[in-house]
Design a protein around this motif. Structure first.
Motif, PDB file in Angstrom:
ATOM      1  N   TRP A   1      28.184  26.355  48.495  1.00  0.00           N
ATOM      2  CA  TRP A   1      28.267  26.039  47.069  1.00  0.00           C
ATOM      3  C   TRP A   1      29.550  26.632  46.502  1.00  0.00           C
ATOM      4  CZ3 TRP A   1      23.743  24.471  43.902  1.00  0.00           C
ATOM      5  CH2 TRP A   1      22.648  24.096  44.692  1.00  0.00           C
ATOM      6  N   LYS A   2      30.163  25.925  45.549  1.00  0.00           N
ATOM      7  CA  LYS A   2      31.359  26.430  44.877  1.00  0.00           C
ATOM      8  C   LYS A   2      31.068  26.515  43.380  1.00  0.00           C
ATOM      9  CE  LYS A   2      36.234  26.402  44.616  1.00  0.00           C
ATOM     10  NZ  LYS A   2      37.475  26.104  45.253  1.00  0.00           N
ATOM     11  N   PHE A   3      31.523  27.618  42.771  1.00  0.00           N
ATOM     12  CA  PHE A   3      31.263  27.902  41.366  1.00  0.00           C
ATOM     13  C   PHE A   3      32.528  28.312  40.640  1.00  0.00           C
ATOM     14  CE2 PHE A   3      27.503  28.978  43.812  1.00  0.00           C
ATOM     15  CZ  PHE A   3      26.503  28.313  43.121  1.00  0.00           C
ATOM     16  N   ARG A   4      32.483  28.158  39.333  1.00  0.00           N
ATOM     17  CA  ARG A   4      33.490  28.678  38.411  1.00  0.00           C
ATOM     18  C   ARG A   4      32.716  29.534  37.422  1.00  0.00           C
ATOM     19  NH1 ARG A   4      34.542  26.382  33.541  1.00  0.00           N
ATOM     20  NH2 ARG A   4      33.529  24.453  34.193  1.00  0.00           N
ATOM     21  N   ALA A   5      33.270  30.691  37.063  1.00  0.00           N
ATOM     22  CA  ALA A   5      32.546  31.575  36.151  1.00  0.00           C
ATOM     23  C   ALA A   5      33.488  32.271  35.184  1.00  0.00           C
ATOM     24  CB  ALA A   5      31.754  32.613  36.934  1.00  0.00           C
ATOM     25  N   GLU A   6      32.935  32.584  34.029  1.00  0.00           N
ATOM     26  CA  GLU A   6      33.612  33.384  33.009  1.00  0.00           C
ATOM     27  C   GLU A   6      32.662  34.487  32.586  1.00  0.00           C
ATOM     28  OE1 GLU A   6      34.369  30.613  29.840  1.00  0.00           O
ATOM     29  OE2 GLU A   6      36.258  29.975  30.740  1.00  0.00           O
ATOM     30  N   ALA A   7      33.177  35.698  32.457  1.00  0.00           N
ATOM     31  CA  ALA A   7      32.397  36.826  31.954  1.00  0.00           C
ATOM     32  C   ALA A   7      32.925  37.168  30.573  1.00  0.00           C
ATOM     33  CB  ALA A   7      32.512  38.014  32.895  1.00  0.00           C
ATOM     34  N   LYS A   8      32.018  37.226  29.603  1.00  0.00           N
ATOM     35  CA  LYS A   8      32.411  37.469  28.212  1.00  0.00           C
ATOM     36  C   LYS A   8      31.600  38.606  27.612  1.00  0.00           C
ATOM     37  CE  LYS A   8      33.490  32.614  27.269  1.00  0.00           C
ATOM     38  NZ  LYS A   8      33.211  31.485  26.369  1.00  0.00           N
ATOM     39  N   VAL A   9      32.196  39.265  26.638  1.00  0.00           N
ATOM     40  CA  VAL A   9      31.480  40.165  25.745  1.00  0.00           C
ATOM     41  C   VAL A   9      31.652  39.535  24.374  1.00  0.00           C
ATOM     42  CG1 VAL A   9      31.382  42.462  24.715  1.00  0.00           C
ATOM     43  CG2 VAL A   9      31.805  42.215  27.175  1.00  0.00           C
TER      44      VAL A   9
END
Length: 156
Positions: free
Chosen positions: A131-139
């Motif tokens: 599986w391939k993913f794109r992610a963003e981590a935010k506050v």
């Protein structure tokens, strides 16, 4: 409806007890407290409440506590693992998810005690057990980190 899985306006919400049924990670390496807005085979949002009690803050860094970037990436992977299990169903529960690659990782701002990290994971594609993913981590609305990564789902 299962008391541990609730519907929200943007999809399912999964609590910590259900997450621990879905993925094998445990304290001190469980890096997601709940998953909200999960849309099977599409996306999920993992929530990590970052507290001063995190064991990594003892040495990273005592004078200026910062969540290690690799653990932010791990939070992305664990959120993706919950998305995979939710997509594949009960037969995928407890399977191990191994990183194959991490690309385009960028750390924009430090994450520290008191922050609530929301990890927005988007499935880009899957083929077999890869599986391939794109992610963003935010506050809040502030982008803290982002990455694309691939993982392989295996029986333990």
């Amino acid at each position: 409806m299962d008391s541990m899985v609730n519907e929200t306006e943007t999809g399912k919400a999964i609590d910590i007890n259900r997450i621990m049924e879905m993925i094998p990670h445990r304290y001190p390496f469980l890096m997601v407290d709940k998953v909200i807005g999960i849309i099977p085979n599409v996306s999920a949002i993992g929530i990590k409440n970052v507290t001063i009690n995190e064991p990594f803050f003892q040495g990273h860094f005592p004078q200026r506590p910062v969540m290690p970037g690799v653990l932010i990436i791990e939070s992305m992977a664990q959120t993706a693992a919950v998305l995979v299990v939710e997509t594949l169903g009960p037969s995928a529960e407890g399977k191990l998810v191994y990183f194959m690659s991490v690309d385009s990782a960028r750390f924009r701002k430090p994450v520290g005690p008191g922050d609530q990290l929301s990890v927005h994971v988007f499935k880009e594609r899957s083929r077999g057990n890869v599986w391939k993913f794109r992610a963003e981590a935010k506050v809040g609305e502030t982008l803290m980190a982002e990455a694309t990564y691939a993982a392989m789902i295996l029986d333990n």
